[in-house]
Write an enzyme that holds these catalytic residues in place. Structure first.
Site: not given
Length: 202
Positions: A7-9, A48, A155
Site C-alpha cells: 500500500h503506498i502512502t 470508486r 488489487e
C-alpha cells in the site's frame, strides 16, 4: 498461498496511521474527519465511491483499503510524473508491506481483482484458492509493464481497516526518508522494519 502486498502512502500520513493504529479506507477516513495527504487521482476516487463490490461484505470499492501485489506500481509512476491532484513526486512516498494471510487473519472481508479494481470488467474474487491465477512473478512484478498495464494493477482489498500491526516493512527510496520514518515510529508499540529500496521507485 500467501502473497506480499503493498500500500503506498505519503510520509505525511504516517503519524496519523500510527496514532489510529490502522489504515482506514477512504470512506471511513472521511467519515472520521481525518486529514490526509492525497496522492491519487480525485476522479478515480470519485468513481470508486460508486463502484459496487459484489463479494466480501459488499458496499463500494472506496470502503476498502487497497493494496497492489507489487511495489513500483503503475500509480507510483503517475505520481512520479505528477498529475493535477498531486505534484509532490515520489521521493516521500512509502510502501507499506504486508501479506494476504496476515491481513485476512484480522479482517474476514477481503477480496482481490485480476486487474485494476476500478474497471467495469475487473473480476472480484473472494475465493483465495484462486490467487494462484495471478501471474505475480512474470507480469505483476515485471519492471516494464506497458503491454499489461491493467494486469499489473490487480488489487487486494480489505474492508474498512487494516491494523497497523499487520504492516511488516516500510519501503522507502532513500536513507534520509528512512531516518524520518524511524523517527516517526520511534515511540510506536509496533515498529515495522524500514528498508531502503530505490529499486521500488522510478
Amino acid at each position: 498461498m500467501t502473497v506480499k502486498v503493498s500500500h503506498i502512502t505519503h510520509i505525511d500520513n504516517l503519524g496519523s496511521i500510527v496514532r489510529q493504529a490502522c489504515l482506514w479506507s477512504d470512506a471511513k477516513r472521511i467519515e472520521l474527519g481525518l486529514v490526509n495527504q492525497n496522492i491519487g487521482y480525485s476522479h478515480i476516487k470519485q468513481r470508486r465511491l460508486a463502484r459496487p463490490v459484489k463479494v466480501a461484505t459488499g458496499g463500494t470499492i472506496v470502503q476498502y483499503v487497497p493494496f497492489n501485489f507489487c511495489p513500483r506500481s503503475v500509480m507510483l509512476f503517475v505520481i512520479h510524473k505528477g498529475h493535477l491532484d498531486y505534484q509532490g513526486g515520489q521521493d516521500r512516498i512509502l510502501h507499506l508491506i504486508s501479506d494476504t494471510d496476515t491481513i485476512r487473519l484480522t479482517n474476514q472481508h477481503c477480496f482481490f481483482t485480476d486487474i485494476h479494481a476500478d474497471l467495469d470488467y475487473a473480476e472480484q474474487i473472494d475465493d483465495f484458492s484462486r490467487i494462484t491465477e495471478l501471474d505475480i512473478n512474470r507480469i505483476i512484478n515485471e519492471r516494464y509493464w506497458q503491454d499489461f498495464k491493467e494486469e499489473k494493477q490487480a488489487e487486494f482489498l480489505a474492508f474498512e481497516s487494516v491494523p497497523w500491526a499487520t504492516i511488516q516493512q516500510i519501503g522507502v527510496k532513500t536513507q534520509a526518508i528512512a531516518n524520518e520514518v524511524n523517527a516517526l515510529i520511534h515511540m510506536a508499540a509496533h515498529k515495522p522494519e524500514v528498508v531502503v529500496k530505490p529499486q521500488w521507485y522510478y
